[in-house]
Design a protein around this motif. Structure first.
Motif, short mmCIF file in Angstrom:
data_model
loop_
_atom_site.label_atom_id
_atom_site.label_comp_id
_atom_site.label_asym_id
_atom_site.label_seq_id
_atom_site.Cartn_x
_atom_site.Cartn_y
_atom_site.Cartn_z
N MET A 1 0.86 -1.22 -0.02
CA MET A 1 -0.10 -0.11 0.02
C MET A 1 0.79 1.31 0.18
O MET A 1 1.90 1.25 0.77
CB MET A 1 -0.96 -0.14 1.20
CG MET A 1 -1.93 1.07 1.29
SD MET A 1 -2.86 1.06 2.70
CE MET A 1 -1.73 1.44 4.17
N SER A 3 0.81 5.13 0.50
CA SER A 3 0.22 6.31 1.21
C SER A 3 0.61 7.54 0.65
O SER A 3 2.01 7.68 0.63
CB SER A 3 0.04 6.09 2.64
OG SER A 3 -0.94 4.81 2.89
N ASN A 4 -0.13 8.64 0.72
CA ASN A 4 0.21 9.96 0.53
C ASN A 4 0.58 10.24 -0.78
O ASN A 4 1.43 11.12 -1.27
CB ASN A 4 1.47 10.47 1.53
CG ASN A 4 1.33 11.88 1.88
OD1 ASN A 4 0.53 12.73 1.69
ND2 ASN A 4 2.79 12.68 2.04
N ASP A 40 -7.56 4.46 -4.63
CA ASP A 40 -8.71 4.71 -3.67
C ASP A 40 -8.93 6.08 -3.61
O ASP A 40 -8.45 6.94 -2.65
CB ASP A 40 -8.30 4.13 -2.01
CG ASP A 40 -9.57 4.16 -1.37
OD1 ASP A 40 -10.54 4.82 -1.48
OD2 ASP A 40 -9.57 3.76 -0.14
N SER A 43 -9.85 7.98 -0.35
CA SER A 43 -8.97 7.75 0.78
C SER A 43 -8.43 9.17 1.34
O SER A 43 -7.71 9.89 0.43
CB SER A 43 -7.87 6.68 0.54
OG SER A 43 -6.77 6.81 1.39
N GLN A 45 -6.08 9.51 3.08
CA GLN A 45 -4.59 9.27 3.22
C GLN A 45 -3.60 9.16 1.85
O GLN A 45 -2.67 8.87 1.85
CB GLN A 45 -4.21 7.90 3.93
CG GLN A 45 -4.56 8.06 5.33
CD GLN A 45 -6.19 7.81 5.52
OE1 GLN A 45 -6.82 7.06 4.78
NE2 GLN A 45 -6.80 8.03 6.53
N ASN A 47 -4.27 6.83 -0.40
CA ASN A 47 -3.84 5.38 -0.75
C ASN A 47 -3.94 4.90 -2.03
O ASN A 47 -4.92 4.95 -2.93
CB ASN A 47 -4.89 4.53 0.38
CG ASN A 47 -4.38 4.63 1.70
OD1 ASN A 47 -3.28 5.30 2.07
ND2 ASN A 47 -5.04 4.44 2.58
N TYR A 49 -3.26 1.03 -3.72
CA TYR A 49 -3.20 -0.42 -3.28
C TYR A 49 -2.54 -0.99 -4.61
O TYR A 49 -3.14 -0.79 -5.58
CB TYR A 49 -4.39 -1.10 -2.90
CG TYR A 49 -4.86 -0.82 -1.58
CD1 TYR A 49 -4.51 -1.17 -0.37
CD2 TYR A 49 -5.85 0.53 -1.76
CE1 TYR A 49 -5.23 -0.68 0.87
CE2 TYR A 49 -6.24 1.15 -0.44
CZ TYR A 49 -6.01 0.46 0.79
OH TYR A 49 -6.53 0.91 1.80
#
Length: 103
Positions: A1, A3-4, A40, A43, A45, A47, A49
């Motif tokens: 994953m 993030s950011n 996502d 999201s 954050q 994210n 995936y």
């Protein structure tokens, strides 16, 4: 994953998620490729995936991407156990081909 990768509150251009997906696929191909990618869009954050074809590729991707800058943000890369990934994205169980970009 990963993030950011983006801020959903500031992404307004049509197809921004497809551009992020293509960028992720392109970068992943430098480290063994990805079988499945999901941006996502909701999201907070930012994210994204990704499913790797094997553990060695996952290690290479996390090592290469964690702490790297993307669109003015520092990426956080973390492992998601395969069983959890398949629970989140059941269609990914059948993903067997390395993805390529639309470009």
């Amino acid at each position: 994953m990963l993030s950011n990768m983006f801020d959903p509150t500031t992404e307004t251009a049509a197809g921004w998620d497809l551009e992020v997906k293509d960028d992720v696929i392109e970068e992943g191909n430098k480290h063994g490729g990805f079988l499945h990618v999901v941006v996502d869009k909701a999201s907070p954050q930012g994210n994204v995936y990704v499913k790797c074809p094997n553990i060695a590729t996952a290690v290479a991707a996390v090592n290469a991407l964690h702490g790297r800058w993307f669109a003015g943000k520092v990426i956080t890369a973390a492992y998601v156990p395969l069983v959890n990934y398949h629970n989140l994205f059941p269609d990914s169980v059948y993903s067997t081909q390395i993805l390529t970009t639309r470009r």
